[in-house]
Scaffold this motif. Structure first.
Motif, PDB file in Angstrom:
ATOM      1  N   LEU A 132       0.805  -1.226   0.000  1.00 28.47           N
ATOM      2  CA  LEU A 132       0.000   0.000   0.000  1.00 28.47           C
ATOM      3  C   LEU A 132       0.838   1.276   0.000  1.00 28.47           C
ATOM      4  O   LEU A 132       0.340   2.338  -0.413  1.00 28.47           O
ATOM      5  CB  LEU A 132      -0.952  -0.006   1.197  1.00 28.47           C
ATOM      6  N   GLY A 166      -0.450   3.868  -2.659  1.00 26.66           N
ATOM      7  CA  GLY A 166      -0.975   5.145  -2.183  1.00 26.66           C
ATOM      8  C   GLY A 166      -0.247   6.328  -2.793  1.00 26.66           C
ATOM      9  O   GLY A 166      -0.878   7.332  -3.181  1.00 26.66           O
ATOM     10  N   ALA A 208      -1.309   6.590  -6.514  1.00 23.70           N
ATOM     11  CA  ALA A 208      -2.690   7.064  -6.638  1.00 23.70           C
ATOM     12  C   ALA A 208      -2.783   8.562  -6.359  1.00 23.70           C
ATOM     13  O   ALA A 208      -3.620   9.261  -6.925  1.00 23.70           O
ATOM     14  CB  ALA A 208      -3.596   6.294  -5.690  1.00 23.70           C
ATOM     15  N   LYS A 209      -1.905   9.068  -5.489  1.00 17.95           N
ATOM     16  CA  LYS A 209      -1.940  10.485  -5.125  1.00 17.95           C
ATOM     17  C   LYS A 209      -1.392  11.366  -6.234  1.00 17.95           C
ATOM     18  O   LYS A 209      -1.629  12.581  -6.252  1.00 17.95           O
ATOM     19  CB  LYS A 209      -1.141  10.697  -3.833  1.00 17.95           C
ATOM     20  N   ALA A 240      -1.668   2.615 -10.424  1.00 21.13           N
ATOM     21  CA  ALA A 240      -1.926   2.178  -9.046  1.00 21.13           C
ATOM     22  C   ALA A 240      -2.682   0.855  -9.035  1.00 21.13           C
ATOM     23  O   ALA A 240      -2.381  -0.041  -8.230  1.00 21.13           O
ATOM     24  CB  ALA A 240      -2.716   3.247  -8.294  1.00 21.13           C
ATOM     25  N   LEU A 247     -12.186  10.548  -1.042  1.00 21.81           N
ATOM     26  CA  LEU A 247     -10.975   9.849  -1.503  1.00 21.81           C
ATOM     27  C   LEU A 247     -10.832   9.828  -3.017  1.00 21.81           C
ATOM     28  O   LEU A 247     -10.055   9.035  -3.560  1.00 21.81           O
ATOM     29  CB  LEU A 247     -10.937   8.403  -0.971  1.00 21.81           C
TER      30      LEU A 247
END
Length: 382
Positions: A150, A154, A157-158, A165, A216
């Motif tokens: 993760l 993470g 994805a950010k 991702a 999110l």
């Protein structure tokens, strides 16, 4: 000195002893199909096919080199490569190059996308970890595995880069599952996902309103999902990709319109027709028959990879080969689903078909690693 043909052939065979012939043949056939389709998709852009041929040559060189490296040696690179990949992602977050609202690249003399490294480094790191814990596996090892997974997911994805991702997460998740994660723990997550999708589809008119914020998620990601549910809500914007791709696939019919005769592609209705949406070009020109041939090749690729994984001589080899093989499935499933309008558009290339040196190189490295696992088993038998 007389030319010794037998000795020369023996040396040549030794050079390619790492190549798994069924796997190499399947990859070669997919690349051939890809070049034929790319020629049609890029007929108005000189040089693109030549560039892809150079990418293919580099890919086979990398496959050959990695296929000759023993898995025990590959294990030594797991921690350094994963650490380097994470460090590069941190550098992207701090000093990255922003394009089209996404900070995914970094300039180190040349502009590179570090997230590509994690497609290989993450499953390599997880396979190394579970190999080390093989004799004393505990429940908390799966928690450690998810932490290892993760962290890069993470950060990617950010950026935001949802497509990459998803691919990194899938590759890592397959390692954790093959290492012994109970399927009973996965079922509740799948049920929750199905319920979530059902709720979104049921209440799309309310939750897809511009003023509604999704937790999110960025606005563009929300818009992609809402457009997937109803492409006609934005037919000239985000829905354009899906609508035109579905038209191209449907117009191909059973046998297709014929090579170089696809109207959606050659009239420039299909966006990104040489990369993410190349499946739409292929389907329009070769129809259902061509799609079945293509899916058969992907099935053969996955079946051979899983066979090599199942017969790996070490846990590291089995986990690495199995996860990378299933990553090919994820690539193909997400791309075909995306182009067919059943999944959101997330920018995932079609393996060995889409144009692009970085993605093709990553796929070639993955195949080389799988071949390395198969070579070790053959050497142990000989």
């Amino acid at each position: 000195m007389a030319f010794d043909k037998r000795a020369w052939l023996d040396r040549l065979k030794k050079m390619f002893v790492g190549f798994d012939r069924p796997l190499a043949l399947t990859v070669f056939l997919l690349l051939c199909v890809g070049i034929v389709t790319l020629y049609s998709a890029s007929i108005d852009v000189p040089g693109r096919v030549e560039d892809q041929l150079r990418n293919i040559l580099l890919t086979f060189v990398l496959m050959w080199v990695l296929a000759t490296i023993p898995p025990q040696t590959l294990m030594r690179f797991a921690v350094p490569l994963y650490t380097f990949g994470i460090a590069m992602l941190v550098a992207v977050a701090l000093f990255g190059v922003t394009k089209k609202g996404a900070k995914r690249w970094i300039n180190v003399g040349v502009v590179v996308q570090p997230s590509e490294i994690l497609k290989i480094a993450t499953p390599l790191m997880l396979a190394w970890y579970y190999q080390r814990r093989e004799s004393s596996m505990r429940w908390y090892d799966f928690i450690v595995g998810f932490v290892i997974l993760l962290v890069p997911v993470g950060m990617i994805a950010k950026q935001p880069d949802l497509g990459t991702a998803v691919l990194v997460f899938a590759a890592g998740l397959f390692v954790i599952y093959f290492a012994g994660l109970s399927f009973k723990l996965i079922v509740p997550v799948l049920i929750a996902a199905v319920i979530g999708i059902g709720l979104v589809a049921t209440f799309q008119e309310k939750i897809c309103q511009p003023q509604v914020q999704w937790p999110l998620m960025h606005d563009y990601q929300k818009h992609r999902i809402c457009t997937l549910l109803d492409p006609t809500s934005d037919p000239l914007g985000k829905g354009f990709h899906t609508i035109q791709a579905v038209i191209a696939i449907g117009s191909g019919g059973p046998l297709g319109k014929g090579w170089l005769k696809g109207t959606q592609a050659h009239l420039d209705f299909i966006p990104e027709k040489h990369t993410d949406f190349i499946f739409a070009v292929f389907s329009e020109e070769f129809g259902l028959a061509g799609e079945l041939v293509l899916l058969t090749l992907y099935t053969a690729l996955i079946a051979r990879g899983l066979y090599i994984a199942a017969n790996g001589s070490t846990l590291f080899g089995r986990l690495l080969a199995g996860s990378l093989t299933m990553a090919f499935f994820t690539y193909a499933f997400v791309n075909v689903g995306m182009v067919s309008g059943i999944l959101p558009v997330v920018g995932v290339p079609l393996p060995f078909m889409s144009y692009g040196g970085t993605a093709l190189t990553t796929l070639g490295i993955a195949v080389g690693l799988i071949m390395s696992v198969g070579r070790q088993k053959r050497l142990m038998k000989s």
